[in-house]
Design an enzyme around this catalytic site. Structure first.
Site, PDB file in Angstrom:
ATOM      1  N   LYS A   1       0.824  -1.214   0.000  1.00  0.00           N
ATOM      2  CA  LYS A   1       0.000   0.000   0.000  1.00  0.00           C
ATOM      3  C   LYS A   1       0.851   1.254   0.000  1.00  0.00           C
ATOM      4  O   LYS A   1       0.447   2.267  -0.563  1.00  0.00           O
ATOM      5  CB  LYS A   1      -1.004  -0.015   1.152  1.00  0.00           C
ATOM      6  CG  LYS A   1      -2.105  -1.054   0.932  1.00  0.00           C
ATOM      7  CD  LYS A   1      -3.362  -0.785   1.723  1.00  0.00           C
ATOM      8  CE  LYS A   1      -4.469  -1.741   1.266  1.00  0.00           C
ATOM      9  NZ  LYS A   1      -5.697  -1.638   2.041  1.00  0.00           N
TER      10      LYS A   1
ATOM     11  N   LYS B   1      -4.019  -9.297  -6.198  1.00  0.00           N
ATOM     12  CA  LYS B   1      -5.270  -9.809  -5.626  1.00  0.00           C
ATOM     13  C   LYS B   1      -6.405  -8.832  -5.912  1.00  0.00           C
ATOM     14  O   LYS B   1      -6.172  -7.627  -6.011  1.00  0.00           O
ATOM     15  CB  LYS B   1      -5.114 -10.067  -4.124  1.00  0.00           C
ATOM     16  CG  LYS B   1      -5.415  -8.883  -3.250  1.00  0.00           C
ATOM     17  CD  LYS B   1      -5.686  -9.280  -1.814  1.00  0.00           C
ATOM     18  CE  LYS B   1      -6.070  -8.031  -1.025  1.00  0.00           C
ATOM     19  NZ  LYS B   1      -7.444  -7.552  -1.246  1.00  0.00           N
TER      20      LYS B   1
ATOM     21  N   LYS C   1     -10.675  -3.711  -3.322  1.00  0.00           N
ATOM     22  CA  LYS C   1     -11.584  -2.573  -3.480  1.00  0.00           C
ATOM     23  C   LYS C   1     -10.819  -1.360  -3.955  1.00  0.00           C
ATOM     24  O   LYS C   1     -11.331  -0.546  -4.713  1.00  0.00           O
ATOM     25  CB  LYS C   1     -12.235  -2.251  -2.125  1.00  0.00           C
ATOM     26  CG  LYS C   1     -13.353  -3.185  -1.766  1.00  0.00           C
ATOM     27  CD  LYS C   1     -14.072  -2.683  -0.528  1.00  0.00           C
ATOM     28  CE  LYS C   1     -13.847  -3.603   0.647  1.00  0.00           C
ATOM     29  NZ  LYS C   1     -12.763  -3.190   1.529  1.00  0.00           N
TER      30      LYS C   1
HETATM   31  P1  ATP Z   1      -8.696  -2.584   0.213  1.00  0.00           P
HETATM   32  O1  ATP Z   1      -8.204  -2.624  -1.199  1.00  0.00           O
HETATM   33  O2  ATP Z   1      -9.244  -1.247   0.627  1.00  0.00           O
HETATM   34  O3  ATP Z   1      -7.684  -3.120   1.208  1.00  0.00           O
HETATM   35  P2  ATP Z   1      -9.972  -5.155   0.129  1.00  0.00           P
HETATM   36  O4  ATP Z   1     -10.707  -5.527  -1.072  1.00  0.00           O
HETATM   37  O5  ATP Z   1      -8.610  -5.726   0.343  1.00  0.00           O
HETATM   38  O6  ATP Z   1      -9.971  -3.563   0.263  1.00  0.00           O
HETATM   39  P3  ATP Z   1     -10.618  -5.419   2.946  1.00  0.00           P
HETATM   40  O7  ATP Z   1     -11.722  -4.589   3.518  1.00  0.00           O
HETATM   41  O8  ATP Z   1      -9.216  -4.975   3.172  1.00  0.00           O
HETATM   42  O9  ATP Z   1     -10.901  -5.558   1.368  1.00  0.00           O
HETATM   43  O10 ATP Z   1     -10.756  -6.927   3.443  1.00  0.00           O
HETATM   44  C1  ATP Z   1     -12.003  -7.485   3.879  1.00  0.00           C
HETATM   45  C2  ATP Z   1     -11.872  -8.996   3.928  1.00  0.00           C
HETATM   46  O11 ATP Z   1     -11.856  -9.532   2.585  1.00  0.00           O
HETATM   47  C3  ATP Z   1     -10.585  -9.511   4.582  1.00  0.00           C
HETATM   48  O12 ATP Z   1     -10.905 -10.654   5.356  1.00  0.00           O
HETATM   49  C4  ATP Z   1      -9.707  -9.908   3.421  1.00  0.00           C
HETATM   50  O13 ATP Z   1      -8.796 -10.931   3.757  1.00  0.00           O
HETATM   51  C5  ATP Z   1     -10.742 -10.392   2.416  1.00  0.00           C
HETATM   52  N1  ATP Z   1     -10.258 -10.237   1.030  1.00  0.00           N
HETATM   53  C6  ATP Z   1      -9.971  -9.065   0.426  1.00  0.00           C
HETATM   54  N2  ATP Z   1      -9.593  -9.270  -0.842  1.00  0.00           N
HETATM   55  C7  ATP Z   1      -9.635 -10.610  -1.058  1.00  0.00           C
HETATM   56  C8  ATP Z   1      -9.347 -11.446  -2.183  1.00  0.00           C
HETATM   57  N3  ATP Z   1      -8.961 -10.923  -3.331  1.00  0.00           N
HETATM   58  N4  ATP Z   1      -9.491 -12.781  -2.046  1.00  0.00           N
HETATM   59  C9  ATP Z   1      -9.903 -13.312  -0.858  1.00  0.00           C
HETATM   60  N5  ATP Z   1     -10.194 -12.571   0.234  1.00  0.00           N
HETATM   61  C10 ATP Z   1     -10.062 -11.237   0.160  1.00  0.00           C
HETATM   62 MG    MG Z   2      -7.463  -5.091   2.029  1.00  0.00          MG
END
Ligand code: ATP
Ligand code: MG
Length: 330
Positions: free
Chosen positions: A117, A197, A200
């Site tokens: 990040k 991965k 969001k």
């Molecule tokens: P950001 O990009 O803002 O970090 P994010 O998509 O990574 O958002 P988070 O809110 O950080 O989402 O994570 C919420 C949950 O979703 C966590 O348990 C994280 O491990 C899971 N998660 C996020 N992205 C993935 C993915 N690509 N595959 C599986 N699990 C995921």
């Molecule tokens: Mg995340």
């Protein structure tokens, strides 16, 4: 909801940092839904975590509500779990400070999420982004959670939380149970571009509540096994992100059809994606319907947030009374 002493306490959270996607669902939310019966579940929209990168304060409230509503639509029935917003319970930040003094700087410096990040947010590498895992440890320990269902990307943070927990317990006496991760069938979904991965905060996702035609149009260009240049080229399902999505959304017979067809070049990626879109749509349709219902009833969403905060403040205050006493603060 009162705590049932016979059930294991579960805690997990999601950031209001953008559109909830199928990676969040397969990696986390679906497993949360699966634990509602057997465990005492607490799920949180972690707004304080979302402040660690550039964000728009004007849109924060809307994002928090939206994230909560999508999670409810995905199956987090407020009658069966506690749902709340992190900043509504100030004890999260109080415990964070205390855990700061139990956390190793060298351990923090190894965190890959911070490295990723900060590479993406060069103009705002703030201390909150660096100490994010300490806030996460506080979130979990505040509720004495034993199980933390997360995606694979959070494994390192959870191991860190366990270490902080051990340090606190050995310094001040047994206080917190050591939280364990809980993973589902799909632990990590790659983005549609196949580069990182699905996240969001990156434009590489398929929204959980996408309409059927949007699912089709987003899957069409999605990266598959690069070895399959022509339809007649055989592929390796295990390295294909579409295969991982099938694993999440398709029944075993479709999985077998997709695996066999890919290996033998019996089917092309277009057919494989079409079958996936149908299966995905089947699972997501009721969520879109529930979402529309909740959107019509903002008062209900407010009451869910308020009830959740009330229960969590009580639990948090109880933990903090013990923590303050043990650490010699009061
Ligand atoms: P950001 O990009 O803002 O970090 P994010 O998509 O990574 O958002 P988070 O809110 O950080 O989402 O994570 C919420 C949950 O979703 C966590 O348990 C994280 O491990 C899971 N998660 C996020 N992205 C993935 C993915 N690509 N595959 C599986 N699990 C995921
Ligand atoms: Mg995340």
């Amino acid at each position: 909801m009162a705590k049932d002493e016979t059930k294991k306490r579960v805690f997990s959270g999601i950031q209001p940092s953008g559109i909830v996607h199928i990676g969040n669902y397969l990696g986390a939310i679906r497993n949360w839904v699966g634990m509602l019966q057997e465990c005492d579940c607490i799920f949180c929209v972690v707004d304080l975590h979302a402040m660690t990168v550039q964000y728009d304060p004007e849109r924060m409230q809307e994002n928090v509500r939206e994230t909560l509503t999508v999670n409810m639509a995905a199956g987090l029935d407020p009658e069966k779990c506690t749902l709340f917003v992190q900043s509504h319970v100030p004890e999260h930040t109080e415990l964070t400070w205390i855990l700061n003094t139990c956390a190793s700087h060298a351990d923090l410096a190894r965190m890959t999420q911070f490295k990723d990040k900060s590479r993406r947010n060069r103009e705002n590498i703030n201390c909150g982004l660096f100490t994010y895992p300490i806030l996460m440890a506080a979130d979990i320990l505040l509720y004495r959670a034993e199980l933390v269902p997360v995606g694979e990307d959070q494994t390192q943070h959870l191991e860190f939380a366990r270490e902080v927990c051990r340090t606190f317990n050995s310094r001040y006496g047994e206080t917190f149970p050591e939280p364990k991760p809980r993973f589902g069938k799909v632990t990590r979904l790659m983005g549609l571009d196949g580069k990182a991965k699905m996240s969001k905060s990156m434009n590489n996702y398929l929204p959980l509540l996408a309409e059927p035609d949007e699912i089709v149009s987003l899957l069409r260009p999605a990266v598959t096994d690069p070895a399959r240049v022509k339809r007649s080229d055989p592929g390796t399902p295990e390295i294909c992100n579409i295969h991982t999505m099938h694993l999440g959304f398709s029944p075993p017979e479709d999985m077998a059809w997709c695996e066999q067809g890919c290996r033998t070049a019996g089917i092309g990626c277009v057919e494989c994606k079409k079958r996936l879109a149908d299966n995905m749509n089947e699972e997501l349709k009721p969520m879109r319907e529930r979402y529309n219902q909740y959107k019509k009833n903002p008062g209900y969403v407010n009451s869910v947030m308020e009830d959740g905060a009330k229960r969590c403040r009580e639990l948090a205050e109880e933990t903090m009374r013990t923590v303050r006493k043990k650490t010699g603060l009061r």
